[in-house]
Design a protein around this motif. Structure first.
Motif, PDB file in Angstrom:
ATOM      1  N   ARG A 124       0.834  -1.201   0.000  1.00 52.10           N
ATOM      2  CA  ARG A 124       0.000   0.000   0.000  1.00 52.10           C
ATOM      3  C   ARG A 124       0.868   1.251   0.000  1.00 52.10           C
ATOM      4  NH1 ARG A 124      -2.959   1.120   4.437  1.00 52.10           N
ATOM      5  NH2 ARG A 124      -4.477   2.293   3.214  1.00 52.10           N
ATOM      6  N   ALA A 125       2.127   1.096   0.365  1.00 51.01           N
ATOM      7  CA  ALA A 125       3.033   2.239   0.492  1.00 51.01           C
ATOM      8  C   ALA A 125       3.817   2.475  -0.788  1.00 51.01           C
ATOM      9  CB  ALA A 125       3.995   2.011   1.661  1.00 51.01           C
ATOM     10  N   ASP A 126       3.197   2.208  -1.939  1.00 46.89           N
ATOM     11  CA  ASP A 126       3.911   2.502  -3.176  1.00 46.89           C
ATOM     12  C   ASP A 126       4.036   4.013  -3.332  1.00 46.89           C
ATOM     13  OD1 ASP A 126       1.714   3.231  -5.665  1.00 46.89           O
ATOM     14  OD2 ASP A 126       0.936   2.408  -3.791  1.00 46.89           O
ATOM     15  N   ASN A 127       5.193   4.436  -3.785  1.00 48.59           N
ATOM     16  CA  ASN A 127       5.468   5.855  -3.986  1.00 48.59           C
ATOM     17  C   ASN A 127       5.105   6.196  -5.428  1.00 48.59           C
ATOM     18  OD1 ASN A 127       6.450   8.461  -3.981  1.00 48.59           O
ATOM     19  ND2 ASN A 127       8.294   7.942  -2.828  1.00 48.59           N
TER      20      ASN A 127
ATOM     21  N   LEU B  49      10.458   3.650  -0.371  1.00 50.67           N
ATOM     22  CA  LEU B  49       9.788   3.804   0.918  1.00 50.67           C
ATOM     23  C   LEU B  49      10.479   4.872   1.761  1.00 50.67           C
ATOM     24  CD1 LEU B  49       7.704   2.900   3.020  1.00 50.67           C
ATOM     25  CD2 LEU B  49       9.270   1.044   3.670  1.00 50.67           C
ATOM     26  N   THR B  50      11.808   4.872   1.773  1.00 49.40           N
ATOM     27  CA  THR B  50      12.555   5.897   2.506  1.00 49.40           C
ATOM     28  C   THR B  50      12.247   7.289   1.964  1.00 49.40           C
ATOM     29  OG1 THR B  50      14.346   4.312   2.952  1.00 49.40           O
ATOM     30  CG2 THR B  50      14.874   6.643   3.164  1.00 49.40           C
ATOM     31  N   ALA B  51      12.156   7.406   0.634  1.00 54.11           N
ATOM     32  CA  ALA B  51      11.815   8.695   0.024  1.00 54.11           C
ATOM     33  C   ALA B  51      10.399   9.113   0.379  1.00 54.11           C
ATOM     34  CB  ALA B  51      11.967   8.608  -1.492  1.00 54.11           C
ATOM     35  N   LEU B  52       9.488   8.145   0.442  1.00 55.25           N
ATOM     36  CA  LEU B  52       8.094   8.454   0.779  1.00 55.25           C
ATOM     37  C   LEU B  52       7.984   8.966   2.209  1.00 55.25           C
ATOM     38  CD1 LEU B  52       5.172   8.364  -0.236  1.00 55.25           C
ATOM     39  CD2 LEU B  52       5.022   6.008   0.599  1.00 55.25           C
ATOM     40  N   VAL B  53       8.704   8.329   3.116  1.00 53.20           N
ATOM     41  CA  VAL B  53       8.698   8.775   4.508  1.00 53.20           C
ATOM     42  C   VAL B  53       9.313  10.170   4.611  1.00 53.20           C
ATOM     43  CG1 VAL B  53       9.593   8.295   6.821  1.00 53.20           C
ATOM     44  CG2 VAL B  53       8.750   6.425   5.413  1.00 53.20           C
ATOM     45  N   ARG B  54      10.409  10.395   3.879  1.00 53.78           N
ATOM     46  CA  ARG B  54      11.074  11.706   3.912  1.00 53.78           C
ATOM     47  C   ARG B  54      10.152  12.802   3.379  1.00 53.78           C
ATOM     48  NH1 ARG B  54      16.700  12.720   0.768  1.00 53.78           N
ATOM     49  NH2 ARG B  54      15.355  12.535  -1.048  1.00 53.78           N
ATOM     50  N   SER B  55       9.434  12.506   2.285  1.00 58.42           N
ATOM     51  CA  SER B  55       8.533  13.516   1.722  1.00 58.42           C
ATOM     52  C   SER B  55       7.402  13.832   2.684  1.00 58.42           C
ATOM     53  CB  SER B  55       7.971  13.032   0.385  1.00 58.42           C
ATOM     54  OG  SER B  55       7.113  11.922   0.558  1.00 58.42           O
ATOM     55  N   GLY B  56       6.957  12.817   3.458  1.00 62.76           N
ATOM     56  CA  GLY B  56       5.920  13.061   4.453  1.00 62.76           C
ATOM     57  C   GLY B  56       6.374  14.037   5.520  1.00 62.76           C
TER      58      GLY B  56
ATOM     59  N   LEU C  89       8.912  -8.598  -4.191  1.00 62.21           N
ATOM     60  CA  LEU C  89       7.536  -8.283  -4.586  1.00 62.21           C
ATOM     61  C   LEU C  89       7.295  -6.784  -4.493  1.00 62.21           C
ATOM     62  CD1 LEU C  89       7.124 -11.408  -4.101  1.00 62.21           C
ATOM     63  CD2 LEU C  89       4.890 -10.826  -3.185  1.00 62.21           C
ATOM     64  N   TYR C  90       7.786  -6.204  -3.411  1.00 55.42           N
ATOM     65  CA  TYR C  90       7.606  -4.774  -3.177  1.00 55.42           C
ATOM     66  C   TYR C  90       8.524  -3.949  -4.081  1.00 55.42           C
ATOM     67  CZ  TYR C  90       7.466  -0.368  -0.528  1.00 55.42           C
ATOM     68  OH  TYR C  90       7.337   0.941  -0.156  1.00 55.42           O
ATOM     69  N   ALA C  91       9.752  -4.408  -4.244  1.00 51.92           N
ATOM     70  CA  ALA C  91      10.728  -3.637  -5.028  1.00 51.92           C
ATOM     71  C   ALA C  91      10.362  -3.575  -6.502  1.00 51.92           C
ATOM     72  CB  ALA C  91      12.125  -4.249  -4.866  1.00 51.92           C
ATOM     73  N   ASP C  92       9.629  -4.576  -7.008  1.00 56.17           N
ATOM     74  CA  ASP C  92       9.360  -4.662  -8.432  1.00 56.17           C
ATOM     75  C   ASP C  92       7.982  -4.150  -8.842  1.00 56.17           C
ATOM     76  OD1 ASP C  92      11.789  -5.671  -9.373  1.00 56.17           O
ATOM     77  OD2 ASP C  92      11.260  -7.728  -8.890  1.00 56.17           O
ATOM     78  N   ILE C  93       7.237  -3.520  -7.933  1.00 54.16           N
ATOM     79  CA  ILE C  93       5.897  -3.090  -8.326  1.00 54.16           C
ATOM     80  C   ILE C  93       5.934  -1.988  -9.375  1.00 54.16           C
ATOM     81  CG2 ILE C  93       4.797  -3.777  -6.168  1.00 54.16           C
ATOM     82  CD1 ILE C  93       4.807  -0.933  -5.259  1.00 54.16           C
ATOM     83  N   GLY C  94       7.054  -1.269  -9.482  1.00 47.79           N
ATOM     84  CA  GLY C  94       7.161  -0.260 -10.525  1.00 47.79           C
ATOM     85  C   GLY C  94       7.221  -0.855 -11.919  1.00 47.79           C
ATOM     86  N   HIS C  95       7.586  -2.139 -12.026  1.00 48.02           N
ATOM     87  CA  HIS C  95       7.685  -2.783 -13.328  1.00 48.02           C
ATOM     88  C   HIS C  95       6.327  -3.250 -13.846  1.00 48.02           C
ATOM     89  CE1 HIS C  95      12.154  -3.212 -13.508  1.00 48.02           C
ATOM     90  NE2 HIS C  95      12.024  -3.061 -12.212  1.00 48.02           N
TER      91      HIS C  95
ATOM     92  N   GLU D 185      12.740  15.234  -7.125  1.00 44.93           N
ATOM     93  CA  GLU D 185      11.717  15.208  -6.094  1.00 44.93           C
ATOM     94  C   GLU D 185      11.677  13.844  -5.405  1.00 44.93           C
ATOM     95  OE1 GLU D 185      10.131  17.909  -5.376  1.00 44.93           O
ATOM     96  OE2 GLU D 185      10.712  19.142  -7.087  1.00 44.93           O
ATOM     97  N   SER D 186      11.013  13.793  -4.254  1.00 52.87           N
ATOM     98  CA  SER D 186      10.881  12.531  -3.525  1.00 52.87           C
ATOM     99  C   SER D 186       9.833  11.619  -4.147  1.00 52.87           C
ATOM    100  CB  SER D 186      10.518  12.798  -2.058  1.00 52.87           C
ATOM    101  OG  SER D 186      11.578  13.452  -1.397  1.00 52.87           O
ATOM    102  N   ALA D 187       9.033  12.143  -5.070  1.00 52.94           N
ATOM    103  CA  ALA D 187       8.060  11.332  -5.798  1.00 52.94           C
ATOM    104  C   ALA D 187       8.744  10.702  -7.014  1.00 52.94           C
ATOM    105  CB  ALA D 187       6.885  12.202  -6.248  1.00 52.94           C
ATOM    106  N   PRO D 188       8.250   9.567  -7.489  1.00 52.98           N
ATOM    107  CA  PRO D 188       8.897   8.927  -8.638  1.00 52.98           C
ATOM    108  C   PRO D 188       8.734   9.700  -9.936  1.00 52.98           C
ATOM    109  CG  PRO D 188       6.942   7.704  -7.992  1.00 52.98           C
ATOM    110  CD  PRO D 188       7.181   8.723  -6.916  1.00 52.98           C
TER     111      PRO D 188
END
Length: 654
Positions: free
Chosen positions: A100-103, A112-119, A260-266, A542-545
């Protein structure tokens, strides 16, 4: 366009860049939604689920071997532990919670680290330094996992040749090495080609795995009683020390969950979830039950329960399918390593490396030659050093466990500080998951002398590199902030220096908004010339993809043909400077982009000893300087042609 004086608030000119790229996981063809989803699911089988899909070959075997006993309470207890570990850690934690924490469609511990930082940034707060360092260490440990997975997966399958004939034993290691060479050479074709090629094979693998499992379960259906967690609890209650030791092998059934989590961008979150729920999860669970039935009712099967579970007539096809599937198993972590490297570069955690986009339809599918070479060298070292999957599994668990633990820690911060969950809800979800992750790590600590030292050593080295680069970049930014303000510099040059104006356009990439690039300052000081059009290009990651194309570029008119162009891009994107400038055609007064009359002035920093004035040790200063020297050129990063580039060397004292 409106032009204002330097001391007024200047309006910004917005320009849109059209590049036709699609977000990761979105299908760009004209196929219908169902066809697109099925295609993504098939590709995900070939790229995402290879690692966790191959765990049945060795996970239960290693657990029973570690227990040293083959009886009903032990086998059923270990089987129950594996099944419920998969349900809780993979199904509940990763598939239902972490994904659920996809950036914006991108996953992995760096995203995930970037998402937390942007928050934290959105709330006007600084992310705690230890949380950032934890994210970097988790990323470093993922690289360690990416090195071990190909070696252990391929070796475990090739060892099936021993079941066919002992005469194949001398060829096991050379055969594994040959397969791995072919796999890493194939990476340059790209994730899309790899997924299409590997997807059908992995679909066959999961069907075969489930079929063999059903064959054995039909003979001994009483093994299905292990679905009850009471068997796991009974083992823990009767033999707590043995259960704790076995837990160090149970983690082998969870390898690949982070991929599984690392490859959701693909391939997108939906395709991965559906493929897991309806294909992968049922197949691997049925496969574990079939192996347990084989171990309990066929003497000697505990040595290689996966191969013993197949009917005698199907042994050779099983070995062949396993060989094909284990090659693919490595793909999940390799693709994840490429994605994570690309993200880390854009977020300033790694120096620039050559990153090749391998798909015009799906953004985020990349190939990183340097990482591919590094992984290949490490995998060859592991195969030649350990020479068997039994020994390699000892090196496996600690890297996986540490990455999982750090992911959970980051999710706690995300749930509380970004999603704004109440503390009670955060505790209800995170405390059990943290306890499980901590137990898995603790159960693998004793493996460090047996081989676990390798991923830990790799993780420490890579963490040192990333932390040093991040610190050096921060000091460089602090140094850049001392540069003269761009508005004042332009005013001073035009009013006092009266430089000669030469035809053409000069582009000066800068690192800080509103600051004068060192290349511009040096060029004016030494050459006393200024081009007719001067563009200071400030590139902001930016911290977003990804960023909205409508707001990607802002322009400030500095007067007298001088402009500051601010470009934003996400951490899965790379700026193409000529294309960005071409999008400004008609936006600037009396100027159109002409590549033949545009020169790009780039800076090549040279770090001097003592450059940080004690803020970094001499060793880290040297390391940062070496990383900067060997990083990919700025020209390649910005998509520039060599003859249009002028590089200026500047000694930097931070």
């Amino acid at each position: 366009m409106t032009t204002t004086s330097s001391d007024a608030v200047r309006p910004r000119i917005r320009a849109r860049v059209r590049d036709g790229a699609q977000r990761g996981g979105e299908h760009a063809s004209g196929d219908g939604p169902k066809q697109a989803l099925l295609g993504l699911m098939l590709g995900a089988l070939g790229v995402v689920f290879g690692d966790i899909g191959m765990s049945p070959i060795y996970a239960l075997r290693q657990g029973v071997t570690e227990a040293g006993r083959v009886d009903v309470p032990v086998v059923m207890g270990i089987l129950s532990m594996i099944v419920w570990a998969v349900v809780v850690v993979v199904m509940i934690k990763y598939v239902s919670y972490v994904m659920r924490a996809d950036n914006e469609g991108e996953g992995g511990i760096v995203a995930l680290t970037a998402l937390v930082r942007s928050g934290y940034e959105q709330q006007g707060r600084h992310k705690p330094h230890w949380l950032l360092m934890a994210g970097l260490f988790g990323a470093a440990m993922f690289y360690g996992d990416s090195m071990i997975t190909p070696a252990v997966s391929v070796l475990s399958a090739v060892e099936g040749l021993h079941q066919v004939s002992a005469r194949f034993d001398p060829f096991i290691v050379p055969c594994a090495m040959a397969i791995l060479v072919a796999l890493f050479l194939f990476q340059r074709c790209g994730t899309a080609v790899v997924g299409k090629s590997f997807g059908p094979v992995m679909a066959l693998w999961f069907v075969w795995l489930a079929g063999v499992g059903v064959y054995r379960i039909a003979q001994h259906p009483d093994v299905l009683r292990a679905v009850s967690p009471t068997w796991a609890w009974a083992l823990v209650h009767a033999h707590p020390l043995l259960a704790f030791v076995v837990l160090g092998e149970v983690i082998l059934a969870l390898t690949g969950a982070e991929a599984l989590y690392a490859d959701i961008g693909h391939f997108g979150r939906r395709a991965i979830r559906l493929a897991w729920l309806f294909i992968v999860f049922p197949a691997i669970v049925i496969g574990y039950f079939g192996q347990a039935a084989t171990m309990l009712y066929q003497p000697g099967a505990e040595k290689q329960p996966f191969f013993y579970a197949a009917p005698s007539w199907a042994l050779i096809p099983t070995v062949i399918i396993a060989l094909l599937a284990t090659v693919i198993a490595s793909q999940a972590v390799i693709s994840g390593a490429f994605s994570m490297t690309s993200q880390a570069i854009e977020l300033g955690f790694l120096p620039r490396l050559r990153v090749i986009e391998t798909s015009k339809k799906h953004r985020g599918q990349v190939y990183v030659p340097a990482v591919n070479l590094l992984l290949f060298a490490a995998v060859m070292f592991l195969v030649l050093t350990f020479r068997s999957s039994d020994k390699l599994t000892s090196a496996y668990g600690i890297a996986v466990g540490l990455t999982m633990l750090i992911t959970t820690v980051q999710m706690v911060s995300l749930s509380r500080n970004v999603w704004r969950w109440p503390w009670l809800a955060v505790a209800a979800v995170s405390v059990p998951l943290l306890a499980i992750d901590a137990l898995l790590v603790a159960a693998n600590v004793h493996k460090i002398p047996q081989g676990g030292w390798f991923p830990v050593a790799v993780g420490i080295v890579l963490f040192t590199l990333m932390a040093t680069w991040h610190r050096g970049r921060a000091l460089s930014a602090e140094h850049a902030s001392k540069a003269p303000p761009l508005d004042a510099f332009v005013r001073h040059v035009l009013d006092d220096k009266h430089p000669a104006r030469v035809p053409g356009t000069a582009v000066y990439p800068g690192s800080r908004l509103g600051a004068t690039p060192s290349a511009l300052e040096s060029n004016v000081r030494h050459n006393r010339v200024l081009h007719r059009t001067v563009i200071v290009f400030v590139n902001r990651s930016e911290s977003a993809p990804r960023v909205d194309e409508h707001t990607r570029i802002d322009v400030r008119d500095l007067g007298a043909g001088c402009y500051e162009v601010i470009s934003r891009h996400g951490f899965t994107e790379r700026p193409n400077l000529p294309r960005l400038l071409a999008s400004l055609d008609g936006q600037l007064a009396d100027w159109r982009f002409d590549s033949k009359h545009t020169t790009y002035f780039l800076l090549r920093d040279e770090m001097t000893p003592g450059c940080s004035h004690g803020q970094m040790s001499r060793a880290r200063e040297w390391l940062f300087g070496e990383m900067a020297f060997h990083s990919a050129s700025s020209a390649e990063y910005y998509g520039l042609v060599g003859e249009d580039v002028v590089e200026l060397g500047v000694q930097v004292v931070l």
